[in-house]
Design a protein around this motif. Structure first.
Motif, PDB file in Angstrom:
ATOM      1  N   UNK A 135      -6.311   3.672   4.689  1.00 32.40           N
ATOM      2  CA  UNK A 135      -6.669   4.991   5.228  1.00 32.40           C
ATOM      3  C   UNK A 135      -5.463   5.665   5.872  1.00 32.40           C
ATOM      4  N   UNK A 136      -4.669   4.885   6.609  1.00 32.97           N
ATOM      5  CA  UNK A 136      -3.501   5.451   7.284  1.00 32.97           C
ATOM      6  C   UNK A 136      -2.475   5.930   6.267  1.00 32.97           C
ATOM      7  N   UNK A 137      -2.225   5.132   5.244  1.00 34.24           N
ATOM      8  CA  UNK A 137      -1.255   5.522   4.220  1.00 34.24           C
ATOM      9  C   UNK A 137      -1.704   6.801   3.528  1.00 34.24           C
ATOM     10  N   UNK A 159       0.808  -1.219   0.000  1.00 35.67           N
ATOM     11  CA  UNK A 159       0.000   0.000   0.000  1.00 35.67           C
ATOM     12  C   UNK A 159       0.839   1.265   0.000  1.00 35.67           C
ATOM     13  N   UNK A 160       1.996   1.246   0.637  1.00 41.80           N
ATOM     14  CA  UNK A 160       2.827   2.450   0.706  1.00 41.80           C
ATOM     15  C   UNK A 160       3.292   2.871  -0.683  1.00 41.80           C
ATOM     16  N   UNK A 161       3.340   4.184  -0.966  1.00 38.44           N
ATOM     17  CA  UNK A 161       3.798   4.649  -2.280  1.00 38.44           C
ATOM     18  C   UNK A 161       5.254   4.243  -2.506  1.00 38.44           C
ATOM     19  N   UNK A 162       5.541   3.608  -3.633  1.00 41.95           N
ATOM     20  CA  UNK A 162       6.881   3.050  -3.842  1.00 41.95           C
ATOM     21  C   UNK A 162       7.980   4.103  -4.027  1.00 41.95           C
ATOM     22  N   UNK A 163       7.621   5.302  -4.425  1.00 45.11           N
ATOM     23  CA  UNK A 163       8.635   6.309  -4.743  1.00 45.11           C
ATOM     24  C   UNK A 163       8.870   7.312  -3.618  1.00 45.11           C
ATOM     25  N   UNK A 164       8.223   7.103  -2.468  1.00 45.53           N
ATOM     26  CA  UNK A 164       8.383   8.019  -1.343  1.00 45.53           C
ATOM     27  C   UNK A 164       9.009   7.245  -0.182  1.00 45.53           C
ATOM     28  N   UNK A 221       0.029  -3.659  15.774  1.00 42.95           N
ATOM     29  CA  UNK A 221      -1.281  -3.013  15.597  1.00 42.95           C
ATOM     30  C   UNK A 221      -2.173  -3.850  14.672  1.00 42.95           C
ATOM     31  N   UNK A 222      -3.283  -4.326  15.242  1.00 39.75           N
ATOM     32  CA  UNK A 222      -4.228  -5.140  14.474  1.00 39.75           C
ATOM     33  C   UNK A 222      -5.124  -4.216  13.646  1.00 39.75           C
ATOM     34  N   UNK A 223      -4.864  -4.220  12.356  1.00 39.30           N
ATOM     35  CA  UNK A 223      -5.578  -3.334  11.437  1.00 39.30           C
ATOM     36  C   UNK A 223      -6.035  -4.124  10.221  1.00 39.30           C
ATOM     37  N   UNK A 224      -7.167  -3.722   9.679  1.00 40.47           N
ATOM     38  CA  UNK A 224      -7.642  -4.334   8.433  1.00 40.47           C
ATOM     39  C   UNK A 224      -6.931  -3.697   7.251  1.00 40.47           C
ATOM     40  N   UNK A 225      -7.096  -4.294   6.083  1.00 41.05           N
ATOM     41  CA  UNK A 225      -6.502  -3.722   4.884  1.00 41.05           C
ATOM     42  C   UNK A 225      -7.041  -2.340   4.586  1.00 41.05           C
ATOM     43  N   UNK A 226      -8.346  -2.140   4.795  1.00 38.73           N
ATOM     44  CA  UNK A 226      -8.944  -0.825   4.543  1.00 38.73           C
ATOM     45  C   UNK A 226      -8.395   0.214   5.508  1.00 38.73           C
ATOM     46  N   UNK A 227      -8.165  -0.180   6.777  1.00 38.23           N
ATOM     47  CA  UNK A 227      -7.617   0.757   7.755  1.00 38.23           C
ATOM     48  C   UNK A 227      -6.191   1.142   7.387  1.00 38.23           C
ATOM     49  N   UNK A 228      -5.403   0.182   6.935  1.00 40.80           N
ATOM     50  CA  UNK A 228      -4.024   0.478   6.528  1.00 40.80           C
ATOM     51  C   UNK A 228      -4.028   1.436   5.340  1.00 40.80           C
ATOM     52  N   UNK A 230       3.544  10.790  11.895  1.00 37.17           N
ATOM     53  CA  UNK A 230       2.311  10.814  11.102  1.00 37.17           C
ATOM     54  C   UNK A 230       1.666   9.428  11.055  1.00 37.17           C
ATOM     55  N   UNK A 231       2.506   8.402  10.940  1.00 42.28           N
ATOM     56  CA  UNK A 231       1.965   7.046  10.922  1.00 42.28           C
ATOM     57  C   UNK A 231       1.211   6.761  12.212  1.00 42.28           C
ATOM     58  N   UNK A 232       1.779   7.145  13.346  1.00 43.29           N
ATOM     59  CA  UNK A 232       1.128   6.878  14.633  1.00 43.29           C
ATOM     60  C   UNK A 232      -0.157   7.698  14.777  1.00 43.29           C
TER      61      UNK A 232
END
Length: 440
Positions: free
Chosen positions: A403-405, A374-379, A394-401, A424-426
């Motif tokens: 949203x965080x990204x 999910x993380x942008x590959x160029x950043x 941290x137990x997170x769903x794919x949709x939550x991850x 920012x991630x936290x």
């Protein structure tokens, strides 16, 4: 298009011949026009349809008469004005006036008049043309409109399905848009199967669904199981929100070349008695024989357990569930119901599912894969951002991850920085936990 030009020319000649006989029976010596010959061509969609389906002459006339007002509104009025100007309303001819359309619209009576004149024997012979068992009506392609109680059924106007009107006149059919008349949204995705992170057992069951889409016709036809198997396939996706149910439905459609429509239950369920069934019936009728995948998200709202009948409200709610069971079993495509909890659904539905697929919360290893995909590959990430630690803690769903990204990326862009920070991630994780009523 040349195929429609010669079709309407033939229809014009046929109606002129029939009206000439009506006005002057002495014209019986005139030769009845013969249908044109058609060859399938890329720029002739109507001819392609005729070559594929091989309708007889009566069916060709019936279909052509339903189509012609969409391109030549004055077609029937001009013919009557030319060949029978002094015959009044011509009850033999049939036809009705529309609300907005100013020309004469043909009815079943018009078809009988053109094909059989006033011959009672010939008219009776043609009645199966309008039967609900005829392929035109069975596939909801061409039907007769409703008429007031007590009036002859064949006085109903000819209704050609708008999708066929578009196909015959433009060569393609547009994807239906979400509306009160079509309570479903077309799902698309730019992702691939490799972007889906699920347990091996779940993925294997999804491949089974894909196999059904690819091989159902062979299974029912060449392998001879059509008489024993019910039409269609029914699957339940169940698990917590954000675990990939909608994404999986979209990918199934993309990789099997099927349109996927997510049903908007807010437009389906009505407080008025009978309206929910009407909305559902119209949706399934439109989807029949289209090779669509129907995806009922948050299906608990409509497919929940039936209740004990204590009042009229309970009785009508149970009727809705029973009606839905019937429509799902009759549907010849893939129906997917999505629910957070399998136990929320009526047991009568569970018995009718060919597949019940669990979408669990991702494990630590799966969460790590989701972060990486999910993380942008160029950043770049800041040095203190350890994805393994985030995934394990941290137990997170794919949709939550996701949203965080998005949250972290927007923060970085606002600072005009090319770095994703742990702070920012936290903050993003904290916001997702707050949504679920959990403390970080």
């Amino acid at each position: 298009m040349t195929d429609l030009t010669k079709t309407f020319e033939y229809l014009h000649q046929l109606l002129a011949w029939r009206l000439s006989l009506l006005v002057n029976p002495a014209n019986s010596s005139l030769n009845r026009p013969t249908p044109p010959l058609y060859e399938a061509a890329a720029d002739a969609p109507f001819a392609q349809f005729l070559v594929q389906t091989q309708p007889n002459e009566e069916e060709l006339v019936y279909l052509s008469m339903a189509l012609v007002p969409h391109l030549q509104p004055s077609f029937f009025d001009e013919l009557i004005g030319e060949y029978a100007p002094n015959r009044g309303e011509l009850p033999e001819f049939g036809g009705v006036r529309g609300t907005n359309h100013r020309g004469l619209l043909p009815t079943g009576e018009t078809v009988l008049f053109v094909l059989a004149g006033t011959s009672l024997t010939q008219r009776q012979r043609l009645l199966p043309l309008f039967s609900s068992d005829h392929p035109f009506a069975y596939h909801k392609m061409l039907t007769l409109g409703e008429v007031p109680v007590g009036e002859p059924r064949l006085s109903g106007r000819l209704i050609l399905d708008p999708e066929y009107v578009e196909l015959f006149t433009t060569g393609h059919v547009s994807t239906p848009a979400l509306s009160p008349g079509f309570p479903a949204q077309h799902l698309r995705t730019e992702l691939a199967w490799s972007d889906l992170v699920l347990p091996p057992g779940t993925l294997a069951q999804i491949r089974d669904l894909e196999n059904w889409v690819h091989h159902n016709e062979t299974l029912r036809g060449e392998w001879g199981l059509g008489a024993r198997l019910k039409p269609g396939y029914r699957a339940l996706f169940y698990g917590p929100p954000g675990t990939g149910k909608t994404m999986t439905a979209s990918l199934l459609g993309k990789h099997t070349s099927r349109d996927v429509f997510r049903i908007d239950l807010s437009l389906v369920v009505s407080k008025y008695i009978g309206e929910t069934e009407k909305n559902l019936g119209g949706l399934f009728d439109k989807a029949q024989s289209k090779n669509w995948i129907l995806f009922f998200d948050e299906a608990d709202a409509l497919f929940s357990k039936r209740t004990d009948t204590r009042d009229a409200h309970d009785r009508y709610a149970n009727q809705e569930v029973a009606f839905l069971l019937q429509k799902i079993e009759e549907f010849d495509g893939l129906v997917i119901l999505a629910s957070n909890l399998k136990s929320n659904l009526d047991p009568a539905f569970a018995r009718r599912f060919q597949a019940m697929i669990h979408f669990p919360m991702p494990t630590a290893a799966e969460r790590l894969a989701l972060w990486q995909k999910t993380l942008p590959p160029n950043v770049p990430l800041a040095a203190d951002v350890a994805l393994e630690t985030l995934a394990a803690r941290y137990e997170l769903s794919g949709a939550a991850i996701l949203n965080i990204v998005q949250f972290v990326a927007l923060r970085a862009l606002a600072r005009q920085a090319q770095l994703l920070t742990l702070e920012d991630v936290m903050d993003g994780i904290r916001l997702e936990y707050q949504k679920e009523g959990k403390l970080l």
